[in-house]
Design an enzyme around this catalytic site. Structure first.
Site, short mmCIF file in Angstrom:
data_model
loop_
_atom_site.label_atom_id
_atom_site.label_comp_id
_atom_site.label_asym_id
_atom_site.label_seq_id
_atom_site.Cartn_x
_atom_site.Cartn_y
_atom_site.Cartn_z
CG HIS A 99 -3.73 -0.77 -6.83
ND1 HIS A 99 -3.99 -0.16 -5.49
CD2 HIS A 99 -3.59 -2.00 -6.63
CE1 HIS A 99 -4.23 -1.00 -4.56
NE2 HIS A 99 -3.89 -2.33 -5.32
NE ARG B 12 -4.09 -1.45 0.23
CZ ARG B 12 -4.32 -2.48 -0.57
NH1 ARG B 12 -3.30 -2.79 -1.44
NH2 ARG B 12 -5.54 -3.29 -0.31
CD GLU C 248 -3.37 3.25 -5.38
OE1 GLU C 248 -4.49 2.53 -5.41
OE2 GLU C 248 -2.25 2.60 -4.67
C1 8YV Z 1 -7.38 -4.94 -5.45
C2 8YV Z 1 -5.47 -5.26 -3.74
O1 8YV Z 1 -7.75 -5.09 -6.81
O2 8YV Z 1 -6.55 -7.17 -3.04
C3 8YV Z 1 -5.72 -6.14 -2.69
O3 8YV Z 1 -5.74 -5.82 -1.50
O4 8YV Z 1 -4.56 -4.32 -3.39
C4 8YV Z 1 -5.90 -5.34 -5.18
O5 8YV Z 1 -5.91 -6.64 -5.54
C5 8YV Z 1 -7.41 -3.51 -5.04
O6 8YV Z 1 -7.59 -3.28 -3.50
C6 8YV Z 1 -8.76 -2.77 -5.47
O7 8YV Z 1 -10.04 -3.68 -4.90
#
Ligand code: 8YV
Length: 338
Positions: free
Chosen positions: A290, A242, A271
């Site tokens: 992302h 993150r 983001e």
């Molecule tokens: C998601 C991610 O696509 O799963 C997670 O925690 O970071 C990604 O795979 C993102 O969070 C959007 O939903």
């Protein structure tokens, strides 16, 4: 003939296929939102006031919104991370939270490795050079990259995804692996020869530092100016966790003055990353939007797992992957007592 009333009402936000929506519709009235924005917020809130379940990718819900959702029993997020949701408040309200671990592990590890390759070998910068018509003679030292194979890979957070990144590095590229984790990982040590280190020692020794920790109070700005100063000036930082695990202004500064060599970043403090972020313009930074889990196969598997979690929770067969499983167990025990 009057339509039979379904027992549940759920809100689905984006990302579901027609088949998945149809499956949900067999047990529930589905309020579908392509997105939640200023224009439809009132409709979303009114749906939320009746909803028993909620499924979607990026459902930012705070306590105030939960207070207006008295019937809500389950949130099924289509992500493994759940830092966008207030877990303590969900626990207090007895709301089950399900996420999508495992199905995205390998894909997210692939993304991390793509960033490792791109930062070490300067793939984006040099591909741009060709695209812009600037490849006029054999390239020289000023465009050389650095090796991937044999370099020391430091995994900050050797959970499922971190372990999958380590595996690629050790088995595919002969990389010595260092890792941080709350507890030792004997399987990684035996299979890959990985060594557990404290964060400071890992930062000092790794050629590539790869972040794969969940985001929470403990990992907020884990990589700050001091941490960056510990890294080798030749090292690269890769972040698929993150954005706020890193102090982004400190990272910009470290990259700018050459305190570290390069960064490959899939996640950002804000983001979408604003186009005027200094990170966008830096040649020694690769930025991706992302895309950790963003393949057709994996997003489909994540959505299906989230659908199964939601349906299982509402229909009593139980979720496949819950974050706060206690909530489910308590609810199931109470149902038996009645
Ligand atoms: C998601 C991610 O696509 O799963 C997670 O925690 O970071 C990604 O795979 C993102 O969070 C959007 O939903």
């Amino acid at each position: 003939m009057a339509e039979q009333t379904k027992p549940w009402r759920i809100i689905a936000v984006r990302r579901l296929s027609e088949d998945q929506l149809a499956a949900l519709s067999t047990v529930a009235e589905v309020d579908y939102f392509e997105d939640v924005n200023e224009a439809n917020r009132a409709d979303f809130q009114s749906a939320l006031s009746r909803a028993h379940g909620l499924i979607g990718g990026k459902l930012d819900l705070d306590e105030a919104m939960l207070a207006k959702a008295p019937a809500l029993q389950v949130i099924s997020t289509i992500s493994v991370g759940y830092d966008h949701l207030p877990l303590e408040a969900l626990n207090r309200r007895g709301i089950l939270l399900c996420n999508t671990p495992d199905v995205l592990t390998e894909t997210t590890a692939d993304t991390a490795f793509a960033l490792i390759m791109a930062t070490q070998r300067r793939l984006v910068e040099l591909a741009d050079l060709v695209r812009e018509g600037d490849w006029r003679e054999h390239i020289g030292r000023e465009h050389f990259g650095v090796d991937v194979h044999g370099k020391t890979l430091g995994i900050v957070g050797a959970g499922r995804i971190g372990a999958a990144i380590a595996k690629r590095g050790a088995l595919g590229f002969g990389m010595p692996i260092l890792y941080t984790a709350a507890s030792p990982k004997p399987a990684l040590e035996q299979e890959l020869g990985a060594k557990q280190h404290g964060l400071e020692a890992l930062l000092e020794q790794a050629d590539i530092v790869c972040l794969s920790v969940p985001y929470n109070d403990d990992t907020h700005y884990l990589i700050d100016a001091d941490a960056l100063a510990r890294m080798k000036p030749t090292a690269a930082l890769v972040n698929v966790a993150r954005g706020k695990v890193v102090d982004e202004p400190a990272l910009v500064e470290a990259l700018h003055v050459g305190r570290i060599r390069a960064a490959g970043l899939d996640v950002f403090a804000e983001e979408p990353l604003p186009a005027n972020s200094p990170l966008v313009a830096m040649d020694n930074v690769v930025t991706t939007p992302h895309i950790g889990s963003a393949t057709h196969e994996t997003r489909e598997a994540m959505a299906q797992l989230a659908v199964d979690n939601l349906m299982g929770s509402l229909t009593n067969s139980g979720p496949r992957t819950a974050v706060n499983e206690d909530v489910w167990r308590r609810a199931a025990a109470e149902a038996k007592e009645v």
